[in-house]
Design an enzyme around this catalytic site. Structure first.
Site, mmCIF file in Angstrom:
data_model
loop_
_atom_site.group_PDB
_atom_site.id
_atom_site.type_symbol
_atom_site.label_atom_id
_atom_site.label_comp_id
_atom_site.label_asym_id
_atom_site.label_seq_id
_atom_site.Cartn_x
_atom_site.Cartn_y
_atom_site.Cartn_z
ATOM 1 N N GLU A 226 0.874 -1.217 0.015
ATOM 2 C CA GLU A 226 -0.017 0.105 0.265
ATOM 3 C C GLU A 226 1.016 1.390 0.064
ATOM 4 O O GLU A 226 0.455 2.351 0.271
ATOM 5 C CB GLU A 226 -0.892 -0.135 1.071
ATOM 6 C CG GLU A 226 -1.873 -1.161 1.406
ATOM 7 C CD GLU A 226 -3.109 -1.120 0.105
ATOM 8 O OE1 GLU A 226 -3.089 -0.025 -0.532
ATOM 9 O OE2 GLU A 226 -3.827 -1.940 0.027
ATOM 10 N N HIS B 215 -3.593 1.710 8.594
ATOM 11 C CA HIS B 215 -4.345 1.010 7.815
ATOM 12 C C HIS B 215 -4.676 -0.360 8.392
ATOM 13 O O HIS B 215 -3.587 -1.027 8.709
ATOM 14 C CB HIS B 215 -3.957 0.856 6.384
ATOM 15 C CG HIS B 215 -4.854 -0.359 5.421
ATOM 16 N ND1 HIS B 215 -6.045 -0.156 5.540
ATOM 17 C CD2 HIS B 215 -4.331 -1.448 4.876
ATOM 18 C CE1 HIS B 215 -6.403 -1.300 4.696
ATOM 19 N NE2 HIS B 215 -5.217 -1.841 4.456
ATOM 20 N N HIS C 252 -7.582 -3.796 8.716
ATOM 21 C CA HIS C 252 -8.929 -4.499 8.241
ATOM 22 C C HIS C 252 -9.994 -4.551 9.553
ATOM 23 O O HIS C 252 -9.918 -5.732 10.165
ATOM 24 C CB HIS C 252 -8.531 -5.938 7.786
ATOM 25 C CG HIS C 252 -7.651 -5.935 6.486
ATOM 26 N ND1 HIS C 252 -7.227 -6.982 5.951
ATOM 27 C CD2 HIS C 252 -7.272 -4.939 5.813
ATOM 28 C CE1 HIS C 252 -6.435 -6.685 4.770
ATOM 29 N NE2 HIS C 252 -6.448 -5.429 4.584
ATOM 30 N N HIS D 36 -12.584 -3.703 2.331
ATOM 31 C CA HIS D 36 -11.368 -3.729 2.578
ATOM 32 C C HIS D 36 -10.814 -3.566 3.889
ATOM 33 O O HIS D 36 -10.259 -4.419 4.480
ATOM 34 C CB HIS D 36 -10.397 -2.778 1.422
ATOM 35 C CG HIS D 36 -8.980 -3.029 1.397
ATOM 36 N ND1 HIS D 36 -8.352 -2.506 0.411
ATOM 37 C CD2 HIS D 36 -8.149 -3.605 2.293
ATOM 38 C CE1 HIS D 36 -6.950 -2.904 0.721
ATOM 39 N NE2 HIS D 36 -6.792 -3.306 1.720
#
Length: 252
Positions: free
Chosen positions: A120, A145, A147, A217
């Site tokens: 990413e 980031h 999940h 996502h």
């Protein structure tokens, strides 16, 4: 990456990354190699003395001029949050961006166990570039980031697959959410992970928000440090969890 024992500032940032990595794992938001973290640590490397010619320059498809000569910590591709929690040096890359912002070098790499930045990376570069360019770089240095399954679950509901509808639900679930995140959450429709399209959409959403939900996502948040970024995700996850509980009980 071998952390310099004399650089207490960098060590402190690495320790914070380890703490948040542990929290992400405990929350169940970091299965396998999921999730990534980056922090602008330029202020911790004011006079680094290294022969940079010994490190390969990796060209970038997009230029990030505001990041010229900046240094970033970013979790390595395939690294596991549960392992970073135990030993951040084994799963962190130290990156130096080129003088034109058109490439980067991974520093302090062990030839026997090379590390490569998270897939990413385009999103992280784009966000940090915008933070520095827009004058927010001093206030917000961290990007997390993960999940978050509570928020991912909501993004499967077609009625909530837009920013207005998602915030209508989340901001009224708990008074703390609206108080601490009055701008709500941004929403990015499905995009290929690690793509420039995802990076561009995220950057646009972050102009008005400090946390963004990537449809089906995960989510991404910025903060002055990794703990503040984590708090924003945690608050929104709590609101999402409460909404799902209310739905299951027939309230909604």
């Amino acid at each position: 990456m071998q952390l310099n024992k004399t650089n207490q500032g960098a060590q402190g940032v690495a320790a914070e990354i380890a703490e948040v990595s542990s929290l992400l794992w405990q929350k169940g938001w970091a299965e396998a190699g999921a999730g990534n973290i980056s922090v602008n640590v330029t202020e911790n490397y004011p006079g680094i003395h290294i022969d940079f010619r010994t490190f390969p320059m990796v060209p970038l498809e997009v230029k990030y001029p505001a990041l010229a000569h900046n240094y970033l910590f970013i979790t390595a591709k395939g690294s596991r949050m549960r392992n970073i929690a135990k030993d951040p040096g084994a799963g962190l890359c130290l990156i130096k961006i080129s003088k034109k912002g058109d490439g980067y070098q991974v520093l302090f790499e062990d030839p026997e166990t090379p590390l490569f930045p998270s897939s990413e990376l385009p999103s992280h570069f784009a966000i940090h570039n915008q933070l520095v360019k827009g004058g927010r770089g001093e206030e917000e240095k961290a990007v997390v980031h993960t999940h978050c399954h509570e928020l991912i679950a909501l993004s499967h509901d077609k009625k909530l697959q837009n920013e207005a509808a998602m915030n209508e639900v989340l901001l009224k679930m708990h008074t703390e959410t609206a108080f601490f995140i009055p701008d709500g959450i941004g929403y990015v429709p499905m995009a290929e992970p690690g793509s420039l399209a995802l990076a561009k959409a995220t950057l646009k959403s972050l102009q008005n928000h400090k946390i963004v939900l990537w449809e089906k996502h995960g989510c991404l948040a910025t903060g002055k440090d990794v703990h503040e970024a984590f708090d924003r995700i945690d608050l929104m996850a709590k609101a999402a969890s409460m909404y799902l509980m209310c739905r299951n009980s027939g309230i909604y």
